[in-house]
Each structure stands twice: as structure tokens, then as C-alpha cells.
Write a protein that holds these residues in place. Structure first.
Motif, PDB file in Angstrom:
ATOM      1  N   GLY A  69       0.830  -1.209   0.000  1.00 40.07           N
ATOM      2  CA  GLY A  69       0.000   0.000   0.000  1.00 40.07           C
ATOM      3  C   GLY A  69       0.862   1.254   0.000  1.00 40.07           C
ATOM      4  O   GLY A  69       0.593   2.205  -0.727  1.00 40.07           O
ATOM      5  N   ARG A  99       3.919   1.371  -1.106  1.00 33.23           N
ATOM      6  CA  ARG A  99       4.585   1.404  -2.405  1.00 33.23           C
ATOM      7  C   ARG A  99       3.640   1.996  -3.464  1.00 33.23           C
ATOM      8  O   ARG A  99       4.035   2.805  -4.291  1.00 33.23           O
ATOM      9  N   LEU A 100       2.361   1.597  -3.398  1.00 32.23           N
ATOM     10  CA  LEU A 100       1.372   2.131  -4.340  1.00 32.23           C
ATOM     11  C   LEU A 100       1.197   3.638  -4.155  1.00 32.23           C
ATOM     12  O   LEU A 100       1.126   4.388  -5.136  1.00 32.23           O
ATOM     13  N   ALA A 101       1.122   4.092  -2.913  1.00 33.31           N
ATOM     14  CA  ALA A 101       0.973   5.525  -2.647  1.00 33.31           C
ATOM     15  C   ALA A 101       2.138   6.304  -3.251  1.00 33.31           C
ATOM     16  O   ALA A 101       1.940   7.337  -3.907  1.00 33.31           O
ATOM     17  N   ALA A 157       4.236   5.312  -5.712  1.00 38.87           N
ATOM     18  CA  ALA A 157       4.263   5.189  -7.174  1.00 38.87           C
ATOM     19  C   ALA A 157       3.220   6.108  -7.804  1.00 38.87           C
ATOM     20  O   ALA A 157       3.461   6.748  -8.828  1.00 38.87           O
TER      21      ALA A 157
END
Ligand code: ZN
Ligand code: ZN
Lengths: 198, 198
Positions: free
Chosen positions: A39, A41-43, A45
Motif C-alpha cells: 500500500g 509502495r502504491l501511494a 508510485a
């Protein structure tokens, strides 16, 4: 809701295509229960992508640089220019075929009723590009829809005005279908057997 | 891929449940083409949620505070304690019923084969809570599955050991179903007509 931040996350997830309240809720709980690292990492990216990805000044594809890696590459054949509607179509062709030329991404298709004309698709810049004299073949890979065909027709004429031969993908792409969803084999075959535009 | 940041975003999106390579790609393009503001909002909400949402020390539900707003509220009935498997189940009951008591979120269900026993579900803390003497009724709202029933049986015995009557939701919740997906009306009815545990 037990947490205002959780409520904000659920609402924010609904920006994703096809994600309603219930799916957003499941996604939020999944991330918090089992995927906090992913999560984060997604934020990161997402923030970086939204902030730094723009459009290549040469081909209009998504790019974080002024000129994208493909346009900047010395190993691509500058005599071939493949025109596609979207970055996803460009990616599908790049993945499925051995094509080594360059691309031009319209970011749409001609649609007069929606106010999308040649200017909105950057066709003035495409004309300038063709006038440079490097391009020998314009491979038109718009989708086989009514609007895609009209767009192909327009670009075909543009190419001929500059003494360049236009070609289209061979039959094989299903009528009314979206290029992005054609299987690799079909797409690769259609690309390889493209015909000169009549 | 035309942009390393775009490639990173597509890979990062696959952390979401049910999202494969193709869906992730569509999501990324959708955000970049049409929803940059929403994408930035999602990045911020996700980073804040992952960083700041933990578990309530009292009920184990998600919370960004040491004690969640529900547990901290002066207007809830401390004599009723509803035990659920997940935060999503808690939310479904809170949304569908007029329940004004408190909750206890197991964050799972007894599953010996997966190594999930009473300790993993915080049942020692639940026992300590029941020993405090405030709770008069334990409403057991685990899912009507084999593991959910075993969990309910265990908690029912725990309640009786502390002289507290356990109750379960009335029939109406479909057998083998997940509480989270029961429609509001059925769930509200089942909650209202819950029966004392036999
Ligand atoms: Zn480019
Ligand atoms: Zn709490």
C-alpha cells in the motif's frame, strides 16, 4: 466508520475505473490487513506518476522525460511511423510485434460530435513531422470502429499529401473490437501482413 | 514501456485484490489520462492510512487513535458487546441496524489448521473485558460457516463462564454466506430478532 482516514481512503479508491463503494471498502481493508508495505509502495508510485508523467513532445505518449526513451533511441527505424489512438494500443503493438520503428499517439480519435477534431489529436504536429522528410511509411493502427476508420482515412490523406505511403493493419483484428484486447498472436499477424492503404 | 514510473505504478496497482496486469494497466492509464487530481488524492489517503491506522486497544477495530471513536463515545451502551470477525462485518451491522452497544473485532476466526487459536483472536483480552463486569450481553455475530460456528461456540462458553448470557443473530442470515454481503434488510431483521444462545 471507525476511522476518518479509513473513510477517506475508501472514497479516494473510487476514482479507479469500475470500483464502487463495496469494492473500495474491500480494497481498503485488504491493504490495511495484509498489504501495508504494498500500500505504501502504491501511494509512492501514484504520487510520483501523477506528478512527473507528462507527454513526450515528439510522439505524445506518456513520458516522464521531455522526449520518451523510444523517440530518443538511436536503434529505432525513423522511416516507419505507427499511429495509434492510445498509449495502451502502443504498448500492445510493442509487446506483440517485432516492430522497431517509431510511434505517434493520438490520445483519442476524430469525433466531431464530441468536439474532437484534428487539432485535439495533434494532427498539425503530425503533419509537421511528416514534412520533415524522414518518414517513408505511416502505419495506421487506429481501432476498427467507425470513428477509428474516419481517423485512419484522414491520416491516410495527410500521408499522401506528403508523398508518403500509408498502410493499415491486415484483416484479422475483429471488426468493432478494441485493439488493446486482441490476443498477441492475432495482433502480431495483423501487424505483419498490413497492406498498403487503398 | 514508455516510462519507468508508469511501469512502477502498474506493478504497484497489482497489490489490490483481484487486479491483474491488464486491469492495473487500465487503471494507470485512466488515472493519468482523466483523473490526476483524484490520483493524487488517492496517493495521499493511502499513505496516511497505511502510516496512521492501527487497531483500537479496546475493540481491535481499525483506528487511527489509541481508542476508536465508538469505544470512546459516552453515548454507547456499555452493557452490550457485539463480537464480529472483521471490521467490514462491524461496519455492516453498524450501517444496517440501530445497535448502540459496543463491538469486539476478532480480526479472524478460530482455524486450528491455519494456526489461528484463541490467542491470535485476542480472546484472552476479551475474557479480561468480560471479567470487568460491565457487559451484560455478548451478541455473537460471527459468520455462519463451520469455523464461524466453532468460534461462536467458544465465545459462548467464555461468556457463560463470566455469568453473561450469549446471544446469536436470528436465522435469516443465509447458511454458508458472508455477513458482509447480506442485504441491509435481512441483516437488520436478523440482528433485531437475535435469540439467546442454546
Ligand atoms: Zn516519444
Ligand atoms: Zn474501539
Amino acid at each position: 466508520m471507525s476511522s476518518p482516514l479509513l473513510e477517506q481512503l475508501i472514497e479516494a479508491l473510487r476514482v479507479l475505473p469500475g470500483v464502487g463503494r463495496k469494492s473500495a471498502q474491500r480494497m481498503a481493508y485488504h491493504l490495511l490487513e495484509r498489504e501495508r508495505t504494498g500500500g505504501q509502495r502504491l501511494a509512492d508510485a501514484l504520487a510520483a506518476a501523477v506528478d512527473r508523467i507528462g507527454h513526450c513532445a515528439r510522439c505524445r505518449d506518456f513520458s516522464e522525460d521531455e522526449i520518451c526513451p523510444t523517440c530518443a533511441s538511436a536503434s529505432r527505424d525513423v522511416q516507419q511511423l505507427c499511429v495509434v489512438e492510445s498509449p495502451a494500443d502502443r504498448l500492445a503493438i510493442e509487446d506483440a510485434t517485432g516492430y522497431r520503428g517509431l510511434y505517434y499517439v493520438l490520445q483519442g480519435r476524430l469525433s466531431p460530435l464530441d468536439g474532437i477534431g484534428p487539432a485535439e489529436l495533434g494532427l498539425d504536429r503530425l503533419a509537421a513531422r511528416l514534412a520533415e522528410g524522414e518518414v517513408a511509411e505511416v502505419i495506421i493502427a487506429t481501432n476498427p470502429t467507425v470513428e477509428g476508420e474516419a481517423t485512419a482515412h484522414y491520416i491516410g490523406q495527410l500521408a499522401r499529401q506528403h508523398g508518403i505511403r500509408p498502410s493499415r493493419l491486415a484483416h484479422g483484428v475483429p471488426l468493432g473490437g478494441e485493439l488493446e484486447y486482441v490476443d498477441r498472436g492475432t495482433l502480431s499477424h495483423a501487424f505483419g501482413t498490413r497492406s498498403e492503404m487503398g
